[in-house]
Design a protein around this motif. Sequence first.
Motif, PDB file in Angstrom:
ATOM      1  N   GLN A   5      45.394  24.574  49.624  1.00 44.88           N
ATOM      2  CA  GLN A   5      44.043  24.040  49.700  1.00 44.88           C
ATOM      3  C   GLN A   5      43.951  22.940  50.751  1.00 44.88           C
ATOM      4  O   GLN A   5      42.978  22.866  51.510  1.00 44.88           O
ATOM      5  N   ALA A  69      26.400  31.895  42.254  1.00 42.69           N
ATOM      6  CA  ALA A  69      27.281  31.734  43.416  1.00 42.69           C
ATOM      7  C   ALA A  69      26.662  32.360  44.662  1.00 42.69           C
ATOM      8  O   ALA A  69      26.660  31.765  45.750  1.00 42.69           O
ATOM      9  N   SER A 191      39.592  33.976  47.808  1.00 39.62           N
ATOM     10  CA  SER A 191      38.561  34.391  46.851  1.00 39.62           C
ATOM     11  C   SER A 191      38.470  35.911  46.787  1.00 39.62           C
ATOM     12  O   SER A 191      37.414  36.453  46.499  1.00 39.62           O
ATOM     13  N   ASP A 194      36.816  37.528  43.853  1.00 35.71           N
ATOM     14  CA  ASP A 194      35.363  37.365  43.840  1.00 35.71           C
ATOM     15  C   ASP A 194      34.702  38.248  44.889  1.00 35.71           C
ATOM     16  O   ASP A 194      33.617  38.789  44.672  1.00 35.71           O
ATOM     17  N   ILE A 248      30.275  22.895  50.054  1.00 40.54           N
ATOM     18  CA  ILE A 248      31.030  23.473  48.939  1.00 40.54           C
ATOM     19  C   ILE A 248      32.175  22.551  48.534  1.00 40.54           C
ATOM     20  O   ILE A 248      32.463  22.368  47.344  1.00 40.54           O
ATOM     21  N   PHE A 252      30.775  21.274  45.133  1.00 39.02           N
ATOM     22  CA  PHE A 252      31.232  22.288  44.184  1.00 39.02           C
ATOM     23  C   PHE A 252      32.746  22.329  44.023  1.00 39.02           C
ATOM     24  O   PHE A 252      33.281  23.272  43.433  1.00 39.02           O
ATOM     25  N   GLY A 253      33.442  21.335  44.575  1.00 37.95           N
ATOM     26  CA  GLY A 253      34.893  21.290  44.426  1.00 37.95           C
ATOM     27  C   GLY A 253      35.585  22.508  44.974  1.00 37.95           C
ATOM     28  O   GLY A 253      36.587  22.963  44.421  1.00 37.95           O
ATOM     29  N   GLU A 255      34.737  25.571  44.847  1.00 41.06           N
ATOM     30  CA  GLU A 255      34.741  26.609  43.803  1.00 41.06           C
ATOM     31  C   GLU A 255      34.924  27.985  44.433  1.00 41.06           C
ATOM     32  O   GLU A 255      34.208  28.378  45.351  1.00 41.06           O
ATOM     33  N   GLN A 256      35.897  28.744  43.915  1.00 40.61           N
ATOM     34  CA  GLN A 256      36.275  30.007  44.531  1.00 40.61           C
ATOM     35  C   GLN A 256      35.142  31.030  44.512  1.00 40.61           C
ATOM     36  O   GLN A 256      34.987  31.807  45.458  1.00 40.61           O
ATOM     37  N   VAL A 258      31.939  30.515  44.794  1.00 44.17           N
ATOM     38  CA  VAL A 258      30.983  30.191  45.850  1.00 44.17           C
ATOM     39  C   VAL A 258      31.600  30.481  47.215  1.00 44.17           C
ATOM     40  O   VAL A 258      30.929  31.001  48.117  1.00 44.17           O
TER      41      VAL A 258
END
Length: 289
Positions: A5, A69, A191, A194, A248, A252-253, A255-256, A258
């Motif tokens: 990350q 998302a 991601s 997702d 993001i 949104f930290g 977030e995977q 998104v």
Amino acid sequence: MNALQLLFNAITVIFIAATMFAAGLGTTLPALRAVFTDLPLLLLTVLANLVVVPLLGWGIAALFGLPAAGFIALVLVASSPGGPFGAKLSMVQKGDVAAGTAMQVLLAAVASLTFGPMSSGILITAEVGAGISLDVAALVQTMAILQLAPFAIGLMVRHYARHSALSWHPAAATVSNVTFMMVLTGMLLGSWRDVVTLLGSRTLLAGFVLSVVAFAVGTLLATGSRTRRTTMGGIAAVRNVGPPLAAIGIAFGAEQAVLGALAAVLVSGLAAALPIAAVLGHNRHDSTA
């Protein structure tokens, strides 16, 4: 935060800064002045990119009934004009490259300040998610540092040390292109579950439709020759990934879900815009052959 990350965040910062620095190195003050002084073109392009396309993104997200998302990703992308690939589309379609590049840079600079209020306002009004909103002040500060500062430095180098700017520009552009592909790959790999769930979904279709509609709006809301107007269409169709990535990360930290939706929207948008530009370029080549 794990090492991957941290690496992704570092590459993202390099991509945003390198893209804007390369844009500054490739832009002259006379080119920017020409855009600023063409008031009809300036006002219509700003209206299309900063107002109409964001509202269309909201409308398309609502019309397609996107999940949170996908809704967030589409609104963030729609609210972020000035993508560096817009200048590349100008070249692909054999358009007005000078005007396209200058307008792309101008939109990216202005949107670094307007992106936060516009996207935050839409998300709050749409009531997407559980009270999701953006820290506008933090986002504006981040974009000013990552976008405006590198662009201003590059522009000053171009103005005061032209030969250095011309020699540095290919390397800066290469760094921008390579890191863009790395960022996009990182989003897809990080991601992928997702993204896979989005295959055949309305999120991909919504990104495709937004790009096509933005191309049309950018073309219609422009002045000058057909070549210049379709160039402005290409600028409108390709949005700037930097501010959405920053948003993001801040709101949104990272977030995977998104990030995955953002990657899907970007890929489908490019899949729509590139063929349009290629067809325009092919037709213009045939007409001049």
